[in-house]
Write a protein that holds these residues in place. Structure first.
Motif, PDB file in Angstrom:
ATOM      1  N   GLU A 137      38.904  46.387  40.164  1.00 35.60           N
ATOM      2  CA  GLU A 137      38.088  45.200  40.254  1.00 35.60           C
ATOM      3  C   GLU A 137      38.872  44.017  39.725  1.00 35.60           C
ATOM      4  O   GLU A 137      39.974  44.165  39.216  1.00 35.60           O
ATOM      5  N   SER A 138      38.347  42.824  39.868  1.00 39.18           N
ATOM      6  CA  SER A 138      39.007  41.638  39.341  1.00 39.18           C
ATOM      7  C   SER A 138      39.068  41.723  37.831  1.00 39.18           C
ATOM      8  O   SER A 138      38.317  42.447  37.192  1.00 39.18           O
ATOM      9  N   GLY A 191      44.668  37.581  45.063  1.00 41.58           N
ATOM     10  CA  GLY A 191      44.401  36.790  43.870  1.00 41.58           C
ATOM     11  C   GLY A 191      44.906  35.371  44.023  1.00 41.58           C
ATOM     12  O   GLY A 191      45.533  35.004  45.018  1.00 41.58           O
ATOM     13  N   ALA A 209      41.532  38.617  42.024  1.00 39.72           N
ATOM     14  CA  ALA A 209      41.853  39.529  43.126  1.00 39.72           C
ATOM     15  C   ALA A 209      40.697  40.470  43.427  1.00 39.72           C
ATOM     16  O   ALA A 209      39.948  40.868  42.531  1.00 39.72           O
ATOM     17  N   TYR A 210      40.555  40.813  44.685  1.00 42.26           N
ATOM     18  CA  TYR A 210      39.596  41.822  45.117  1.00 42.26           C
ATOM     19  C   TYR A 210      40.153  42.452  46.387  1.00 42.26           C
ATOM     20  O   TYR A 210      41.125  41.936  46.963  1.00 42.26           O
ATOM     21  N   PRO A 211      39.617  43.583  46.850  1.00 41.35           N
ATOM     22  CA  PRO A 211      40.179  44.264  48.017  1.00 41.35           C
ATOM     23  C   PRO A 211      40.357  43.331  49.215  1.00 41.35           C
ATOM     24  O   PRO A 211      39.413  42.708  49.682  1.00 41.35           O
ATOM     25  N   TYR A 262      42.256  40.638  49.053  1.00 37.13           N
ATOM     26  CA  TYR A 262      42.661  39.334  48.534  1.00 37.13           C
ATOM     27  C   TYR A 262      43.541  39.560  47.314  1.00 37.13           C
ATOM     28  O   TYR A 262      43.119  40.175  46.333  1.00 37.13           O
ATOM     29  N   VAL A 316      46.191  43.961  42.863  1.00 36.52           N
ATOM     30  CA  VAL A 316      45.995  42.822  41.968  1.00 36.52           C
ATOM     31  C   VAL A 316      47.338  42.130  41.727  1.00 36.52           C
ATOM     32  O   VAL A 316      48.272  42.726  41.198  1.00 36.52           O
ATOM     33  N   THR A 320      35.839  41.496  35.778  1.00 33.80           N
ATOM     34  CA  THR A 320      34.752  42.461  35.826  1.00 33.80           C
ATOM     35  C   THR A 320      35.221  43.906  35.748  1.00 33.80           C
ATOM     36  O   THR A 320      34.403  44.803  35.753  1.00 33.80           O
ATOM     37  N   GLN A 321      36.537  44.143  35.687  1.00 31.15           N
ATOM     38  CA  GLN A 321      37.011  45.514  35.756  1.00 31.15           C
ATOM     39  C   GLN A 321      36.567  46.331  34.552  1.00 31.15           C
ATOM     40  O   GLN A 321      36.422  45.824  33.453  1.00 31.15           O
ATOM     41  N   VAL A 359      41.001  50.433  49.326  1.00 30.72           N
ATOM     42  CA  VAL A 359      41.679  49.181  48.966  1.00 30.72           C
ATOM     43  C   VAL A 359      42.985  49.136  49.700  1.00 30.72           C
ATOM     44  O   VAL A 359      43.812  50.030  49.596  1.00 30.72           O
TER      45      VAL A 359
END
Length: 318
Positions: free
Chosen positions: A31-32, A279, A273-275, A277, A268, A35-36, A16
């Motif tokens: 994770e976002s 957010g 957010a994700y690797p 990005y 995050v 879903t984390q 990441v």
């Protein structure tokens, strides 16, 4: 001697790209928020910082007054609500740390009140332009050592042991001089300006990363990639210092490489957010800069998500 020093390792950049903004090693890919997986934070029975604490700034090297104001306004913003109240603010972001104190003692939680303390400016590079970890502690010792967090900020032309190779900043504690016949431990933080040395590691998302997805960099809210990157790292380390000042407070994983309040949420800054990005963030319509927190004197900042111990998830302002 520091009882706790946090580091960043390049290995995690392969997982990441933004982990360098945080205060510990061996990160786990976040994770976002939708879903984390829950992180099992543990309280290790040690003290958290409480009471009235002054944040003293030790400026080492060359900084413009406008650059110093970016950081000092951030510190002031920690306890200064913005108007309107509904706005995402630095003070609102910091209040997430209150939840750690409620978990320790739900019936009578302690309080932490931060304020801007003294500022020491060393423009003569009194220890040279290549500093060891021990010299960082020596510089930190120049600030007040009772009820204080001493923050050392090194300029872009100063090399620090491990900087850009394994870390962007550290926090720890050291035994101070005797005050009224009693010795105190004081907490300290060091953050370096990475603008010319390693912005791809320590100033993402304001600079193109050296690893991972190559999304366009965001415009820095204070138009200074180096200083806005320093604020991100300082914010993360402040949260870790408050909740794990002496290495036996709140963290997950090994003591030598703990996941702390902000470092548990690498990369995050906003929802979704994700690797690669950061957010969904707010965007200044005039400058196009991305941010998620309003501060004192009309400032805007980008601040990392904080781990919420009550929900066991990463909490974002936007």
């Amino acid at each position: 001697m520091a009882s706790f020093v946090s580091t960043h390792f390049f290995l995690q950049l392969l997982l990441v790209i933004s982990f360098f903004h945080f205060s510990s090693a061996a990160r786990r890919l976040a994770e976002s928020d939708e879903t984390q997986q829950p992180l099992l934070f543990q309280y290790h029975s040690g003290p958290l910082l409480t009471g009235k604490i002054a944040i003293n700034l030790i400026w080492y090297g060359t900084f413009k007054p406008s650059q110093r104001a970016i950081v000092s306004d951030f510190i002031t913003s920690l306890s200064t609500p913005t108007r309107p109240i509904a706005q995402a603010s630095v003070a609102t972001w910091w209040k997430t740390t209150d939840k750690y104190y409620h978990v320790v003692n739900s019936k009578k939680p302690s309080a932490l009140a931060l304020s801007l303390g003294t500022q020491i400016v060393d423009e003569t590079y009194s220890l040279g332009k290549s500093l060891s970890n021990q010299q960082i502690v020596a510089l930190a010792s120049k600030g007040g050592q009772k009820n204080a967090i001493n923050v050392v900020l090194t300029s872009a032309d100063v090399a620090v042991e491990g900087f850009c190779m394994s870390k962007c900043g550290t926090h720890g504690s050291s035994k101070g001089a005797s005050v009224d016949g009693k010795s105190y431990k004081f907490a300290y933080i060091w953050v370096g300006n990475s603008e010319t040395q390693c912005p791809g590691q320590c100033a993402w998302p304001f600079h193109q990363p050296i690893y991972g997805p190559q999304s366009p960099p965001l415009i820095a809210p204070n138009n200074d990639v180096g200083l806005d990157g320093m604020v991100v790292n300082l914010a993360s380390l402040l949260a870790g210092t408050a909740t794990n000042p002496f290495g036996n407070g709140y963290f997950q994983g090994p003591k030598e490489a703990p996941l702390e309040a902000a470092s548990a949420c690498p990369g995050v800054y906003g929802k979704g957010a994700y690797p690669g990005y950061a957010g969904n963030l707010l965007v200044d319509p005039t400058t196009g800069a991305s941010y998620n927190a309003n501060g004192a004197h009309g400032r805007k900042y980008l601040l990392p998500a904080l781990f919420d111990p009550s929900t066991q998830t990463c909490s974002t302002l936007v």
